[in-house]
Design a protein around this motif. Structure first.
Motif, PDB file in Angstrom:
ATOM      1  N   ASP A 136       0.818  -1.215   0.000  1.00 57.24           N
ATOM      2  CA  ASP A 136       0.000   0.000   0.000  1.00 57.24           C
ATOM      3  C   ASP A 136       0.852   1.266   0.000  1.00 57.24           C
ATOM      4  OD1 ASP A 136       0.807  -0.403   2.668  1.00 57.24           O
ATOM      5  OD2 ASP A 136      -0.876   0.769   3.420  1.00 57.24           O
ATOM      6  N   PHE A 137       2.143   1.154   0.270  1.00 58.12           N
ATOM      7  CA  PHE A 137       3.053   2.288   0.090  1.00 58.12           C
ATOM      8  C   PHE A 137       3.527   2.383  -1.356  1.00 58.12           C
ATOM      9  CE2 PHE A 137       4.916   3.648   4.425  1.00 58.12           C
ATOM     10  CZ  PHE A 137       3.670   3.540   5.029  1.00 58.12           C
ATOM     11  N   ASN A 138       3.620   1.248  -2.033  1.00 58.50           N
ATOM     12  CA  ASN A 138       4.188   1.238  -3.385  1.00 58.50           C
ATOM     13  C   ASN A 138       3.348   2.044  -4.366  1.00 58.50           C
ATOM     14  OD1 ASN A 138       6.531  -0.276  -2.910  1.00 58.50           O
ATOM     15  ND2 ASN A 138       5.407  -2.215  -3.016  1.00 58.50           N
ATOM     16  N   TRP A 139       2.027   1.896  -4.333  1.00 59.63           N
ATOM     17  CA  TRP A 139       1.214   2.639  -5.301  1.00 59.63           C
ATOM     18  C   TRP A 139       1.235   4.138  -4.990  1.00 59.63           C
ATOM     19  CZ3 TRP A 139      -2.762   5.677  -3.709  1.00 59.63           C
ATOM     20  CH2 TRP A 139      -3.460   5.337  -2.538  1.00 59.63           C
ATOM     21  N   ARG A 140       1.333   4.479  -3.703  1.00 58.17           N
ATOM     22  CA  ARG A 140       1.433   5.896  -3.351  1.00 58.17           C
ATOM     23  C   ARG A 140       2.746   6.491  -3.867  1.00 58.17           C
ATOM     24  NH1 ARG A 140      -1.442   3.519   0.931  1.00 58.17           N
ATOM     25  NH2 ARG A 140      -3.271   4.730   1.583  1.00 58.17           N
ATOM     26  N   ALA A 141       3.832   5.754  -3.668  1.00 60.38           N
ATOM     27  CA  ALA A 141       5.127   6.226  -4.151  1.00 60.38           C
ATOM     28  C   ALA A 141       5.147   6.327  -5.669  1.00 60.38           C
ATOM     29  CB  ALA A 141       6.234   5.294  -3.658  1.00 60.38           C
ATOM     30  N   ALA A 142       4.448   5.417  -6.344  1.00 59.40           N
ATOM     31  CA  ALA A 142       4.404   5.462  -7.808  1.00 59.40           C
ATOM     32  C   ALA A 142       3.682   6.716  -8.291  1.00 59.40           C
ATOM     33  CB  ALA A 142       3.716   4.206  -8.342  1.00 59.40           C
ATOM     34  N   LEU A 143       2.598   7.094  -7.616  1.00 63.68           N
ATOM     35  CA  LEU A 143       1.894   8.329  -7.996  1.00 63.68           C
ATOM     36  C   LEU A 143       2.792   9.544  -7.780  1.00 63.68           C
ATOM     37  CD1 LEU A 143      -1.747   7.894  -6.596  1.00 63.68           C
ATOM     38  CD2 LEU A 143      -0.991   7.766  -8.973  1.00 63.68           C
ATOM     39  N   VAL A 144       3.506   9.570  -6.654  1.00 65.79           N
ATOM     40  CA  VAL A 144       4.416  10.691  -6.383  1.00 65.79           C
ATOM     41  C   VAL A 144       5.517  10.750  -7.441  1.00 65.79           C
ATOM     42  CG1 VAL A 144       6.155  11.573  -4.774  1.00 65.79           C
ATOM     43  CG2 VAL A 144       3.935  10.785  -3.914  1.00 65.79           C
ATOM     44  N   ALA A 145       6.080   9.586  -7.783  1.00 61.96           N
ATOM     45  CA  ALA A 145       7.149   9.552  -8.789  1.00 61.96           C
ATOM     46  C   ALA A 145       6.658  10.105 -10.121  1.00 61.96           C
ATOM     47  CB  ALA A 145       7.656   8.120  -8.959  1.00 61.96           C
ATOM     48  N   ALA A 146       5.453   9.700 -10.541  1.00 59.03           N
ATOM     49  CA  ALA A 146       4.901  10.201 -11.802  1.00 59.03           C
ATOM     50  C   ALA A 146       4.646  11.702 -11.728  1.00 59.03           C
ATOM     51  CB  ALA A 146       3.615   9.456 -12.140  1.00 59.03           C
ATOM     52  N   GLY A 147       4.134  12.165 -10.591  1.00 59.08           N
ATOM     53  CA  GLY A 147       3.846  13.582 -10.430  1.00 59.08           C
ATOM     54  C   GLY A 147       5.091  14.442 -10.430  1.00 59.08           C
ATOM     55  N   LEU A 148       6.173  13.933  -9.862  1.00 61.93           N
ATOM     56  CA  LEU A 148       7.426  14.687  -9.858  1.00 61.93           C
ATOM     57  C   LEU A 148       7.905  14.966 -11.272  1.00 61.93           C
ATOM     58  CD1 LEU A 148       9.315  12.895  -6.940  1.00 61.93           C
ATOM     59  CD2 LEU A 148       8.474  15.251  -6.945  1.00 61.93           C
ATOM     60  N   ARG A 149       7.597  14.064 -12.178  1.00 60.97           N
ATOM     61  CA  ARG A 149       8.032  14.232 -13.570  1.00 60.97           C
ATOM     62  C   ARG A 149       7.031  15.034 -14.396  1.00 60.97           C
ATOM     63  NH1 ARG A 149      10.389  10.047 -11.300  1.00 60.97           N
ATOM     64  NH2 ARG A 149      12.523   9.513 -11.927  1.00 60.97           N
ATOM     65  N   GLN A 150       5.785  15.062 -13.974  1.00 62.34           N
ATOM     66  CA  GLN A 150       4.768  15.807 -14.718  1.00 62.34           C
ATOM     67  C   GLN A 150       4.697  17.277 -14.308  1.00 62.34           C
ATOM     68  OE1 GLN A 150       2.876  15.050 -17.203  1.00 62.34           O
ATOM     69  NE2 GLN A 150       2.782  12.816 -17.328  1.00 62.34           N
ATOM     70  N   ALA A 151       5.008  17.575 -13.052  1.00 61.59           N
ATOM     71  CA  ALA A 151       4.860  18.949 -12.555  1.00 61.59           C
ATOM     72  C   ALA A 151       5.789  19.911 -13.295  1.00 61.59           C
ATOM     73  CB  ALA A 151       5.160  18.994 -11.056  1.00 61.59           C
ATOM     74  N   THR A 152       5.327  21.127 -13.469  1.00 62.40           N
ATOM     75  CA  THR A 152       6.158  22.158 -14.081  1.00 62.40           C
ATOM     76  C   THR A 152       7.359  22.470 -13.205  1.00 62.40           C
ATOM     77  OG1 THR A 152       4.064  23.125 -14.871  1.00 62.40           O
ATOM     78  CG2 THR A 152       6.065  24.426 -15.186  1.00 62.40           C
ATOM     79  N   ARG A 153       7.141  22.467 -11.902  1.00 69.20           N
ATOM     80  CA  ARG A 153       8.214  22.735 -10.940  1.00 69.20           C
ATOM     81  C   ARG A 153       7.853  22.032  -9.640  1.00 69.20           C
ATOM     82  NH1 ARG A 153      11.229  28.472 -10.852  1.00 69.20           N
ATOM     83  NH2 ARG A 153      11.499  27.681 -12.975  1.00 69.20           N
ATOM     84  N   VAL A 154       8.873  21.534  -8.919  1.00 76.72           N
ATOM     85  CA  VAL A 154       8.662  20.842  -7.655  1.00 76.72           C
ATOM     86  C   VAL A 154       9.431  21.569  -6.568  1.00 76.72           C
ATOM     87  CG1 VAL A 154       8.815  18.659  -6.402  1.00 76.72           C
ATOM     88  CG2 VAL A 154       8.452  18.650  -8.886  1.00 76.72           C
ATOM     89  N   ILE A 155       8.774  21.761  -5.407  1.00 77.02           N
ATOM     90  CA  ILE A 155       9.349  22.490  -4.286  1.00 77.02           C
ATOM     91  C   ILE A 155       9.334  21.595  -3.051  1.00 77.02           C
ATOM     92  CG2 ILE A 155       9.167  24.534  -2.808  1.00 77.02           C
ATOM     93  CD1 ILE A 155       9.726  25.234  -5.720  1.00 77.02           C
ATOM     94  N   ALA A 156      10.432  21.588  -2.310  1.00 71.72           N
ATOM     95  CA  ALA A 156      10.515  20.907  -1.017  1.00 71.72           C
ATOM     96  C   ALA A 156      10.828  21.938   0.064  1.00 71.72           C
ATOM     97  CB  ALA A 156      11.597  19.835  -1.051  1.00 71.72           C
ATOM     98  N   PRO A 157      10.484  21.653   1.325  1.00 73.79           N
ATOM     99  CA  PRO A 157      10.663  22.662   2.377  1.00 73.79           C
ATOM    100  C   PRO A 157      12.072  22.764   2.950  1.00 73.79           C
ATOM    101  CG  PRO A 157       9.595  20.730   3.277  1.00 73.79           C
ATOM    102  CD  PRO A 157       9.710  20.499   1.801  1.00 73.79           C
ATOM    103  N   SER A 158      12.977  21.924   2.506  1.00 69.60           N
ATOM    104  CA  SER A 158      14.363  22.017   2.950  1.00 69.60           C
ATOM    105  C   SER A 158      15.256  21.366   1.902  1.00 69.60           C
ATOM    106  CB  SER A 158      14.564  21.328   4.310  1.00 69.60           C
ATOM    107  OG  SER A 158      14.312  19.945   4.213  1.00 69.60           O
ATOM    108  N   MET A 159      16.513  21.771   1.876  1.00 69.66           N
ATOM    109  CA  MET A 159      17.455  21.157   0.948  1.00 69.66           C
ATOM    110  C   MET A 159      17.730  19.708   1.320  1.00 69.66           C
ATOM    111  SD  MET A 159      20.148  24.304   0.267  1.00 69.66           S
ATOM    112  CE  MET A 159      20.310  24.757   1.992  1.00 69.66           C
ATOM    113  N   ALA A 160      17.733  19.422   2.633  1.00 66.38           N
ATOM    114  CA  ALA A 160      17.965  18.050   3.082  1.00 66.38           C
ATOM    115  C   ALA A 160      16.869  17.121   2.580  1.00 66.38           C
ATOM    116  CB  ALA A 160      18.042  18.011   4.607  1.00 66.38           C
ATOM    117  N   PHE A 161      15.622  17.569   2.654  1.00 65.79           N
ATOM    118  CA  PHE A 161      14.527  16.730   2.184  1.00 65.79           C
ATOM    119  C   PHE A 161      14.519  16.639   0.664  1.00 65.79           C
ATOM    120  CE2 PHE A 161       9.866  16.064   1.349  1.00 65.79           C
ATOM    121  CZ  PHE A 161       9.893  14.715   1.657  1.00 65.79           C
ATOM    122  N   ALA A 162      14.901  17.728   0.003  1.00 69.80           N
ATOM    123  CA  ALA A 162      15.016  17.671  -1.457  1.00 69.80           C
ATOM    124  C   ALA A 162      16.027  16.610  -1.873  1.00 69.80           C
ATOM    125  CB  ALA A 162      15.421  19.042  -1.996  1.00 69.80           C
TER     126      ALA A 162
END
Length: 360
Positions: A136-162
Motif C-alpha cells: 500500500d506504500f508502493n502505489w502511493r510512491a508510484a503516484l508521487v514519482a509520476a507527479g514529480l516528472r509531470q509537474a512544471t516545478r517541484v518544491i521541497a521545504p528544505s534542501m535536506a529533504f530535497a
C-alpha cells in the motif's frame, strides 16, 4: 503573473499542511494573488473555516476529495486530480499549487503546476523503517514519482529533504523553507520540557522522548494527538499528554520557554520546532540532516535513538540557566529567517517563472 494572479491551491486540514497553506495565502496578499483553497480529506473544523474566511484573498472550497495518504487505492487520487484539473480550467487560474505531486501524476492541468513535496511515504519509510515497502506504500510512491516528472516545478521545504527525494525518485526539487508567524507573550522561564506534533507518527520517535522523560526530574509535556486517522497510536508512560492544542493554547505553553525537544527520525521541515524557536525556547533536536540544515549553531543535537543522551542534555540545560537563555536567543534569532513573508516572496517568484516558461 507579474503583479499577482489567481492560484488554485490544494491542501488538507490534517497536520502542518493547513498551517502552511493559510500562512502562505495571507503572505501572498501583498503580491497581488487571489487564492482558491481547495481542501481535501476530512472536514474542516468550524475554527478552520473561520480562519479561512478571515483571509481577505482566500476563497475556500471544501472538495471532499480523498487524500493520497488516507485512500485505500490509487483510483480516488486519480479522480481527485481530474476534479482539480477541471476546477483549474473552470476558474481560469494562472497556476496550480498542489500539496503533493501525487495529484499531478497524469498531467491533466490546463496551466502550470507547482507541486509541493511536504513529505512522502517512501522517504518516510526509508528514514524510519528501511527495507522493502509494503504494497500500500508502493502505489502511493508510484503516484508521487509520476507527479514529480509531470509537474512544471517541484518544491521541497528544505534542501535536506530535497536531497532525500532525489535519492528516492531521481528528481531534485527546489528548496523553499517554510515560514511561520507565531506571536507569543513571554513569561518567566520555568523548568519543564515540551514537545509537539503528531505523537502517533512513528517518524516523530516519541518513544525515545518518553524514555528520556522517565530519567529527568521535571515535567515533560507533549502536545498532539496520540492516535492517527488510520488507527496508528502510541501509549505514553512518562510524558504528560496534553492532547491536540490550538495555536493560542500552544503559545501559552511555550510562553514560559521550556526546553523544546524533538527526537524525530523523519522531518522534512518541522513547524513545531520553528514555533518553539519563535517563542525563545532552547532547542534539543535529533541529529538528522534537516535539523542540521535549519538549526546548526542554534540548537543542541543528540542521536535520535539515544534516550539517555536526551535526558543528559535536558538536565544540563536545566542546570545552566545562562546557556539555556543563550540557546533560546540563538534559536529565536535563527527563526527570524523563516517567515511567511520570505516563503511567499520565494513562491511568488516561482509562480512568475512557471508562467513565463509557458508563455515563452
Amino acid at each position: 503573473m507579474r503583479g499577482g494572479g489567481h492560484l488554485l491551491l490544494s491542501a488538507d486540514a490534517v497536520g502542518g499542511v493547513w498551517q502552511y497553506s493559510t500562512d502562505l495565502i495571507r503572505a501572498l496578499q501583498p503580491h497581488g494573488y487571489q487564492v482558491t483553497l481547495a481542501v481535501m480529506g476530512p472536514a474542516l473544523s468550524e475554527a478552520q473555516r473561520a480562519e479561512a474566511a478571515a483571509i481577505a484573498n482566500c476563497h475556500l472550497v471544501e472538495t471532499g476529495l480523498e487524500l493520497e495518504w488516507l485512500a485505500a487505492e490509487a483510483a480516488p487520487i486519480v479522480q481527485a486530480e481530474a476534479r482539480l484539473a477541471e476546477m483549474a480550467g473552470d476558474l481560469r487560474v494562472d497556476a496550480v499549487q498542489l500539496h503533493t505531486p501525487a495529484l499531478v501524476s497524469a498531467g491533466r492541468y490546463p496551466c502550470p503546476v507547482i507541486a509541493l513535496l511536504h513529505s512522502c511515504v517512501a522517504t518516510w519509510w526509508e528514514a524510519v523503517r528501511g527495507g522493502p515497502m509494503p504494497e500500500d506504500f508502493n502505489w502511493r510512491a508510484a503516484l508521487v514519482a509520476a507527479g514529480l516528472r509531470q509537474a512544471t516545478r517541484v518544491i521541497a521545504p528544505s534542501m535536506a529533504f530535497a536531497e532525500a527525494a532525489r535519492r528516492r525518485y531521481g528528481v531534485l526539487p527546489m528548496a523553499v523553507h517554510n515560514g511561520r508567524s507565531f506571536p507569543v507573550k513571554p513569561q518567566a522561564m520555568q523548568d519543564h520540557v515540551f514537545t509537539a506534533g503528531r505523537l502517533w507518527d512513528e517518524g516523530k520517535n516519541i518513544r525515545v522522548l518518553d524514555e528520556a522523560a522517565a530519567r529527568i526530574a521535571v515535567p515533560f509535556r507533549a502536545a498532539g494527538p496520540l492516535e492517527g486517522p488510520q488507527g496508528a497510536g502510541i501509549g505514553l508512560h512518562s510524558l504528560v499528554s496534553l492532547g491536540p492544542l490550538d495555536s493560542m493554547a500552544l503559545a501559552r505553553h511555550l510562553a514560559s520557554r521550556p526546553v523544546f525537544a524533538s527526537a524525530a527520525l523523519y522531518e522534512p521541515f518541522g513547524l513545531a520546532v520553528l514555533e518553539a524557536a519563535l517563542a525563545g525556547c532552547a532547542l534539543l533536536l535529533s541529529d538528522i540532516p534537516t535539523f542540521r540544515e535549519l538549526w546548526d549553531g542554534a540548537a543542541i543535537f543528540v542521536h535520535p535513538r539515544d534516550a539517555q543522551g536526551f535526558a543528559w542534555a535536558i538536565e544540563e540545560l536545566l542546570g545552566d540557566g545562562a546557556t539555556r537563555v543563550e540557546m533560546g536567543q540563538r534559536a529565536q534569532t535563527r527563526a527570524g529567517a523563516y517567515t511567511p513573508a520570505a516563503t511567499a516572496a520565494h513562491m511568488a517568484g516561482h509562480y512568475r517563472a512557471v508562467q513565463r516558461k509557458v508563455a515563452a
